[in-house]
Structures are given as C-alpha cells and as structure tokens.
Scaffold this motif. Structure first.
Motif, PDB file in Angstrom:
ATOM      1  N   ARG A 164       0.589  -1.254   0.183  1.00  0.00           N
ATOM      2  CA  ARG A 164       0.094   0.108   0.008  1.00  0.00           C
ATOM      3  C   ARG A 164       0.931   1.371   0.027  1.00  0.00           C
ATOM      4  O   ARG A 164       1.959   1.323   0.408  1.00  0.00           O
ATOM      5  CB  ARG A 164      -0.856  -0.103   1.240  1.00  0.00           C
TER       6      ARG A 164
ATOM      7  N   GLU B 205      -1.474   5.897   3.699  1.00  0.00           N
ATOM      8  CA  GLU B 205      -2.271   5.326   4.974  1.00  0.00           C
ATOM      9  C   GLU B 205      -2.649   6.558   5.984  1.00  0.00           C
ATOM     10  O   GLU B 205      -1.668   7.614   6.065  1.00  0.00           O
ATOM     11  CB  GLU B 205      -1.761   4.410   5.985  1.00  0.00           C
TER      12      GLU B 205
ATOM     13  N   HIS C  97      -3.468   8.585   9.384  1.00  0.00           N
ATOM     14  CA  HIS C  97      -3.518   8.657  10.751  1.00  0.00           C
ATOM     15  C   HIS C  97      -4.194   9.691  11.242  1.00  0.00           C
ATOM     16  O   HIS C  97      -4.363  10.825  10.460  1.00  0.00           O
ATOM     17  CB  HIS C  97      -2.221   8.327  11.191  1.00  0.00           C
TER      18      HIS C  97
ATOM     19  N   GLN D 171     -10.275   6.999  -0.699  1.00  0.00           N
ATOM     20  CA  GLN D 171      -9.333   5.981  -0.698  1.00  0.00           C
ATOM     21  C   GLN D 171     -10.051   4.521  -0.880  1.00  0.00           C
ATOM     22  O   GLN D 171      -9.657   3.542  -1.760  1.00  0.00           O
ATOM     23  CB  GLN D 171      -8.392   5.958   0.341  1.00  0.00           C
TER      24      GLN D 171
END
Length: 348
Positions: free
Chosen positions: A6, A9, A11, A129
């Motif tokens: 991937r 990401e 957070h 996403q």
C-alpha cells in the motif's frame, strides 16, 4: 493471500506514505505532518500514480483543516481554497489531483460549523481511498476478461498497487489473476528517465510472485516481435473527452508499435482520470521536469555539462490507436466522444 503493498495510510495527526523514491533498495515509510510535506511528496515523486496522488492530496487538505485554529467557518473555507490551489500546483498533468481536491471542497459546501467541516473532510478523503480500492478491483476484473487468452503482456511505467489504493489499474488484472491461480508473463519497460518500471513495477510484481521481465525502453519493438507479446496495457494520468490519453512518456511509442504489430493496446483508468472538460489531447498540459533527471543517474553525470535537455514527463496517445479503455464501469470502445460521456450518466 498474495502480498499487495500500500502507498498511503491515514492517521489522525498525519499520513504515512511509501517512499517510492527509495525503492527498490529500501522499503521506507515517511510521515507527512502538514500540507507542505504533502506538496513536497507529490512534487518530488515520493508518492506518484494519478489515483495515489489524489488520495494523498485529499488527506493533505484534511490535515491542513485540522491544524487551523478558528471557529469562523467562512475563514476556514477561504483558507482551504488557497490550500487547494497550493496542492494542485504540485503536478499539472494528472487530473485525479484536481478531482480529489475539488471533491473535498465541495463536500463541506453545506457544513454548518468548523468541527463539522473538519470531520467531513477526513471522512471524504477516507471515502475516496476506499472507493479507489473497489474501483481498481473492478478495473482489474474487466481487464482480465480481455486479457485471459493473452498471456504475454507488455506495460510501461507503474500503474500498480503503489500508484493507487490497491491492485492498481494496468497491473490490476495480473494481481487478480494471481489470486485466481492464473498466470501471466509481464514485460515491463524500465521507463526512463525516472525508471518507474524498473524500480517500482518489477518490485511490486515480484512481491506478489508474478512473473515479470524487465527490458529497456528501446527494446520494446524487438521484444514484441521475438517474445510474441499478445497485448499492451497502460494506465492514464488524464483522458480527454475524445479518448486521447496522457500517460508516462514512451506510451505513445508503444501504441504505434501495437498498431504496427497488430496487437491490442488497452488503457486502464478510473472515471476520475477522464476529463470531459478537456476536449482533446492537445489541451492537456504536459509537465516538463528538470534536466538532471536525464543528465544524471544515481547522482552520477552521464552527459556533457550544460547540454540542452528536453524532458517531458508525459506524452499523449491519440484515440485512434487505443483498442479499448477499461474503467470500473466497464470496457468502452470508440468513438470515444460518444462512449465516454455515457459512463457518467449513472453517476447523476
């Protein structure tokens, strides 16, 4: 379960990206803590691939909003419009960048408070996403239906998992085939000058156990002839309303070769890469990058000092050379001026 890396990401206080500039020698993840980090990551190709750029930019805008300390909703929206323009300036060709940013701005049009706007922006970026992962899987399934009897396939640049949310676009059928115990032999062009094919495509396909062979860009014609290549499949950074397609430099040449050898040339891309406002390929802005990308390799000069350099990052493949365009909504054939708008009819 095959390994599919991937690229982005989220957070709560930052986003993490796979540093594609460090591959294949080092698997490094970078924390992007503010909008300037995101702009830099996009501009310097640490995150690349049209869908991944859009996803990173969307998170960048959400990140910027969360860092503003104001209770004035109008002030927040004004600041975010400037941030939108700033992030959009990172790279001019991939339309997904603008599409994702505009989608986030539109998502807070009816927000009633700053807190609601901030929450909405994060949720919308996450939604982009998640949708892209589903989109890539659908593109892969449709592409596989075209390629299932074509076992030796050529591609250029990197339109894979690390260029999207998951699976990729042009590489998606190979991942899905692997999950179904079907085998392909992929021939990947190195993709000068930044070597996305050599550094990224071969790396991620090998991670998944997919048979891949690396060739230099100028070996394409010889390889098609001697290795009996069955088809060529590429991604897209922008598709104009008439089907003209901007993709990594070298794609146009592959399309000409496909015609010469009478093999299909497929473009795999999400609807977000289709720009109906851009009439033809002549209207697509082509990014030109620094001379050093060509005159240096791994920090070592390979050309005379001060030589003139032309370094366009993309070229445009005319629609008449494209056998089919593969999207999440299905496979479309020319005339693309009629076929592409129909893909959006169910969107409204």
């Amino acid at each position: 379960m095959i390994h599919i890396p991937r690229s982005v990401e989220w957070h709560d206080t930052h986003l993490t990206i796979l540093n594609q500039q460090a591959l294949p020698h080092k698997t490094e993840y970078l924390e992007l803590k503010d909008i300037h980090d995101v702009w830099n990551a996009i501009a310097t190709l640490k995150v690349r691939g049209a869908p991944a750029i859009g996803i990173a930019a969307a998170y960048g805008l959400a990140l910027a909003a969360n860092q503003y300390e104001t209770d004035d909703l109008d002030e927040l929206k004004q600041r975010l419009q400037k941030d939108r323009d700033y992030l959009a300036s990172a790279r001019p060709t991939a339309v997904n960048l603008f599409w994702a940013l505009d989608r986030l701005i539109q998502s807070i049009a009816d927000a009633s408070s700053v807190n609601e706007a901030k929450t909405t922006l994060v949720h919308e970026a996450i939604r982009i996403q998640i949708e892209d992962e589903d989109t890539c899987q659908q593109i892969g399934e449709h592409a596989l239906s075209l390629l299932k009897n074509k076992k030796r396939v050529m591609t250029i640049c990197n339109a894979g998992s690390i260029a999207t949310a998951r699976y990729g676009t042009a590489l998606a059928p190979f991942y899905i085939a692997k999950e179904k115990d079907m085998d392909f032999h992929v021939f990947a062009l190195e993709t000068r000058p930044v070597l996305q094919g050599a550094r990224l495509t071969t790396w991620e396909l090998m991670q998944a156990g997919i048979d891949v062979t690396l060739i230099t860009d100028n070996m394409a014609a010889h390889t098609i002839k001697t290795k009996n290549i069955d088809a060529i499949i590429v991604g897209a950074d922008r598709i104009a309303a008439n089907g003209d397609t901007a993709n990594k430099i070298g794609t146009f040449g592959l399309a000409l070769l496909a015609k010469a050898f009478n093999i299909p040339f497929y473009v795999a891309a999400p609807l977000s890469s289709i720009d109906l406002k851009t009439k033809t390929g002549q209207d697509i802005p082509i990014e030109e990058r620094s001379a050093e990308e060509i005159t240096y390799i791994a920090g070592v000069s390979i050309a005379p000092k001060d030589v003139n350099v032309y370094n366009p990052a993309f070229d445009v493949t005319p629609n008449e050379l494209i056998t089919a365009i593969i999207t999440e909504k299905g496979i479309v054939y020319g005339p693309y001026e009629q076929a592409l708008p129909r893909l959006f009819e169910s969107e409204h």
